[in-house]
Design a protein around this motif. Structure first.
Motif, PDB file in Angstrom:
ATOM      1  N   SER A 166     -33.216 -20.235   7.881  1.00  2.00           N
ATOM      2  CA  SER A 166     -31.803 -20.576   8.337  1.00  2.00           C
ATOM      3  C   SER A 166     -31.461 -22.205   7.946  1.00  2.00           C
ATOM      4  O   SER A 166     -30.291 -22.306   7.518  1.00  2.00           O
TER       5      SER A 166
ATOM      6  N   PHE B 169     -32.608 -23.243   4.898  1.00  2.00           N
ATOM      7  CA  PHE B 169     -32.790 -23.596   3.390  1.00  2.00           C
ATOM      8  C   PHE B 169     -32.014 -22.038   2.962  1.00  2.00           C
ATOM      9  O   PHE B 169     -32.945 -21.188   2.366  1.00  2.00           O
ATOM     10  N   ARG B 170     -31.123 -21.533   3.337  1.00  2.00           N
ATOM     11  CA  ARG B 170     -30.426 -20.290   3.022  1.00  2.00           C
ATOM     12  C   ARG B 170     -30.358 -19.840   1.333  1.00  2.00           C
ATOM     13  O   ARG B 170     -30.766 -18.813   1.358  1.00  2.00           O
ATOM     14  N   ASN B 171     -30.380 -20.969   0.645  1.00  2.00           N
ATOM     15  CA  ASN B 171     -30.394 -20.671  -0.844  1.00  2.00           C
ATOM     16  C   ASN B 171     -31.643 -20.467  -1.518  1.00  2.00           C
ATOM     17  O   ASN B 171     -31.869 -20.555  -2.684  1.00  2.00           O
ATOM     18  N   LEU B 172     -32.886 -21.019  -0.735  1.00  2.00           N
ATOM     19  CA  LEU B 172     -33.931 -21.018  -1.154  1.00  2.00           C
ATOM     20  C   LEU B 172     -34.594 -19.658  -1.138  1.00  2.00           C
ATOM     21  O   LEU B 172     -34.614 -18.797  -0.491  1.00  2.00           O
ATOM     22  N   SER B 173     -35.241 -19.415  -2.371  1.00  2.00           N
ATOM     23  CA  SER B 173     -35.867 -17.949  -2.769  1.00  2.00           C
ATOM     24  C   SER B 173     -37.168 -17.933  -1.843  1.00  2.00           C
ATOM     25  O   SER B 173     -37.609 -18.695  -1.074  1.00  2.00           O
ATOM     26  N   SER B 174     -37.785 -16.749  -1.638  1.00  2.00           N
ATOM     27  CA  SER B 174     -38.911 -16.349  -0.730  1.00  2.00           C
ATOM     28  C   SER B 174     -40.195 -17.309  -1.337  1.00  2.00           C
ATOM     29  O   SER B 174     -40.834 -17.642  -0.530  1.00  2.00           O
TER      30      SER B 174
ATOM     31  N   TYR C 119     -42.754 -20.622  -7.408  1.00  2.00           N
ATOM     32  CA  TYR C 119     -41.315 -21.113  -7.321  1.00  2.00           C
ATOM     33  C   TYR C 119     -41.052 -21.881  -8.494  1.00  2.00           C
ATOM     34  O   TYR C 119     -39.797 -22.025  -9.027  1.00  2.00           O
TER      35      TYR C 119
ATOM     36  N   GLU D  55     -39.405 -19.729 -11.640  1.00  2.00           N
ATOM     37  CA  GLU D  55     -38.270 -18.871 -11.354  1.00  2.00           C
ATOM     38  C   GLU D  55     -37.219 -19.452 -12.227  1.00  2.00           C
ATOM     39  O   GLU D  55     -37.176 -20.635 -12.559  1.00  2.00           O
TER      40      GLU D  55
END
Length: 111
Positions: free
Chosen positions: A54, A56-61, A89, A92
């Motif tokens: 929540s 870092f909403r735009n961060l990938s898994s 990471y 990507e």
């Protein structure tokens, strides 16, 4: 506010903290230091790392995985720089650009 209080506040807001996760820290585990038993220091209701998605909403898994592994309390389980740099990471899209293509700005030192 003490240093310990500030650090616990930071980690609680960013990752969530549990009494159990703090007890895994080597200095606490070998009883060199103790955990203050005040609610101001440790939130016993927060679950470890629960707020990272929540925050870092735009961060990938894989980005969340990198962050989680770098923020481990226990130094023996925390990623070292070599492990971090090998994280998926960094492979990507979008890929980082060449440093020579980065914008530069005039220095403000000495003004």
């Amino acid at each position: 506010s003490t240093y310990l209080h500030k650090m616990n506040t930071f980690t609680t807001i960013l990752m969530g903290t549990t009494q159990k996760s703090l007890k895994e820290m080597p200095l606490i585990k070998n009883e060199s230091i103790s955990i203050p038993q005040q609610k101001a220091y440790v939130s016993s209701t927060a679950s470890s790392y629960s707020s990272l998605p929540s925050q870092f909403r735009n961060l990938s898994s894989s980005g969340l995985g990198l962050l989680t592994n770098l923020l481990q309390y226990n130094p023996s389980t925390r990623w070292k720089s070599k492990e971090a740099l090998e994280s998926p990471y960094f492979h990507e899209m979008p890929m980082p650009i060449n440093q020579t293509l980065m914008p530069t700005f005039p220095t403000r030192h000495g003004k």
